[in-house]
Motif scaffolding. Structure first.
Motif, PDB file in Angstrom:
ATOM      1  N   CYS A 248      36.790  14.772 -24.236  1.00 21.91           N
ATOM      2  CA  CYS A 248      37.404  13.612 -24.648  1.00 21.91           C
ATOM      3  C   CYS A 248      37.976  12.733 -23.775  1.00 21.91           C
ATOM      4  O   CYS A 248      37.841  11.491 -23.894  1.00 21.91           O
ATOM      5  CB  CYS A 248      38.547  13.955 -25.783  1.00 21.91           C
ATOM      6  N   ILE A 249      37.985  13.312 -22.381  1.00 15.99           N
ATOM      7  CA  ILE A 249      38.641  12.392 -21.389  1.00 15.99           C
ATOM      8  C   ILE A 249      37.594  11.551 -20.581  1.00 15.99           C
ATOM      9  O   ILE A 249      37.795  10.412 -20.214  1.00 15.99           O
ATOM     10  CB  ILE A 249      39.641  13.125 -20.498  1.00 15.99           C
ATOM     11  N   GLY A 250      36.619  12.406 -20.243  1.00 10.95           N
ATOM     12  CA  GLY A 250      35.665  11.696 -19.379  1.00 10.95           C
ATOM     13  C   GLY A 250      35.398  12.342 -17.844  1.00 10.95           C
ATOM     14  O   GLY A 250      35.356  13.643 -17.999  1.00 10.95           O
ATOM     15  N   SER A 251      35.476  11.707 -16.980  1.00 13.31           N
ATOM     16  CA  SER A 251      35.046  12.143 -15.596  1.00 13.31           C
ATOM     17  C   SER A 251      36.361  13.062 -15.037  1.00 13.31           C
ATOM     18  O   SER A 251      37.423  12.973 -15.531  1.00 13.31           O
ATOM     19  CB  SER A 251      34.861  11.347 -14.448  1.00 13.31           C
TER      20      SER A 251
ATOM     21  N   ALA B 248      41.488  20.375 -13.997  1.00 13.55           N
ATOM     22  CA  ALA B 248      40.503  19.553 -13.832  1.00 13.55           C
ATOM     23  C   ALA B 248      39.649  19.574 -12.538  1.00 13.55           C
ATOM     24  O   ALA B 248      38.544  19.124 -12.284  1.00 13.55           O
ATOM     25  CB  ALA B 248      41.252  18.078 -13.846  1.00 13.55           C
TER      26      ALA B 248
ATOM     27  N   TRP C 264      51.010  10.672 -16.862  1.00  9.62           N
ATOM     28  CA  TRP C 264      51.704  10.443 -18.056  1.00  9.62           C
ATOM     29  C   TRP C 264      53.041  10.788 -17.662  1.00  9.62           C
ATOM     30  O   TRP C 264      53.846  10.197 -18.552  1.00  9.62           O
ATOM     31  CB  TRP C 264      50.957  11.432 -19.180  1.00  9.62           C
TER      32      TRP C 264
ATOM     33  N   ARG D 192      37.981  12.177 -12.246  1.00 10.88           N
ATOM     34  CA  ARG D 192      38.788  11.419 -11.629  1.00 10.88           C
ATOM     35  C   ARG D 192      39.845  10.823 -12.852  1.00 10.88           C
ATOM     36  O   ARG D 192      41.160  10.751 -12.605  1.00 10.88           O
ATOM     37  CB  ARG D 192      38.098  10.238 -11.112  1.00 10.88           C
ATOM     38  N   GLU D 193      39.133  10.408 -14.106  1.00 10.67           N
ATOM     39  CA  GLU D 193      39.945  10.025 -15.245  1.00 10.67           C
ATOM     40  C   GLU D 193      40.896  11.288 -15.468  1.00 10.67           C
ATOM     41  O   GLU D 193      42.307  10.982 -15.942  1.00 10.67           O
ATOM     42  CB  GLU D 193      39.120   9.871 -16.419  1.00 10.67           C
ATOM     43  N   ARG D 194      40.709  12.424 -15.667  1.00 11.47           N
ATOM     44  CA  ARG D 194      41.422  13.557 -16.004  1.00 11.47           C
ATOM     45  C   ARG D 194      42.606  13.937 -15.038  1.00 11.47           C
ATOM     46  O   ARG D 194      43.686  13.833 -15.319  1.00 11.47           O
ATOM     47  CB  ARG D 194      40.622  15.040 -16.181  1.00 11.47           C
TER      48      ARG D 194
ATOM     49  N   LEU E 188      43.792  11.348 -13.140  1.00 12.80           N
ATOM     50  CA  LEU E 188      44.730  10.359 -13.171  1.00 12.80           C
ATOM     51  C   LEU E 188      45.677  10.575 -14.630  1.00 12.80           C
ATOM     52  O   LEU E 188      46.911  10.145 -14.493  1.00 12.80           O
ATOM     53  CB  LEU E 188      44.159   9.098 -13.435  1.00 12.80           C
ATOM     54  N   LEU E 189      45.190  10.793 -15.556  1.00 15.77           N
ATOM     55  CA  LEU E 189      45.787  11.245 -17.018  1.00 15.77           C
ATOM     56  C   LEU E 189      46.737  12.161 -16.676  1.00 15.77           C
ATOM     57  O   LEU E 189      48.056  12.128 -16.878  1.00 15.77           O
ATOM     58  CB  LEU E 189      44.948  11.511 -18.055  1.00 15.77           C
TER      59      LEU E 189
ATOM     60  N   GLU F 219      38.282  18.636 -22.838  1.00 15.16           N
ATOM     61  CA  GLU F 219      37.750  17.990 -21.482  1.00 15.16           C
ATOM     62  C   GLU F 219      36.644  16.995 -21.841  1.00 15.16           C
ATOM     63  O   GLU F 219      36.625  15.923 -21.216  1.00 15.16           O
ATOM     64  CB  GLU F 219      37.324  19.028 -20.667  1.00 15.16           C
TER      65      GLU F 219
END
Length: 102
Positions: free
Chosen positions: A6-9, A100, A20, A11-13, A15-16, A4
């Motif tokens: 490595c990805i960031g917030s 997330a 994908w 929201r970014e998790r 979206l990823l 967790e």
């Protein structure tokens, strides 16, 4: 999958985790389409230059049976690819989205 931190917030998790599988489906479908185009360009054609290719494409009748069957085959292959990826990716993507959210 991925840590967790490595990805960031969140929201970014999210979206990823959600996008994908869609990106993978689009990548696979574009590869199938380019393969079908390459097979069509190479099959039974002895083109001497790029000008011959332009003339061949401009005078080609789009409604021919061969082109239609090739398009239908490619579309069915793309549909098979999309269902296959969705079947394999849905549990993982859902799990990462709900993880997330926690």
């Amino acid at each position: 999958a991925y840590p967790e931190s490595c990805i960031g917030s969140m929201r970014e998790r999210l979206l990823l985790g959600a996008l994908w599988p869609i990106a993978f489906i689009l990548l696979g479908c574009s590869a199938l389409a380019f393969h079908a185009l390459g097979v069509w360009l190479v099959s039974d054609r002895k083109l001497a230059s790029v000008d011959d290719l332009r003339n061949d494409l401009s005078t080609m009748a789009i409604g021919t049976r061969e082109v239609r069957s090739s398009c239908v085959r490619t579309t069915l292959n793309m549909l098979y690819w999309a269902v296959f990826v969705a079947y394999l990716a849905l549990p993982s993507a859902s799990r990462s989205i709900f993880k997330a959210k926690q």
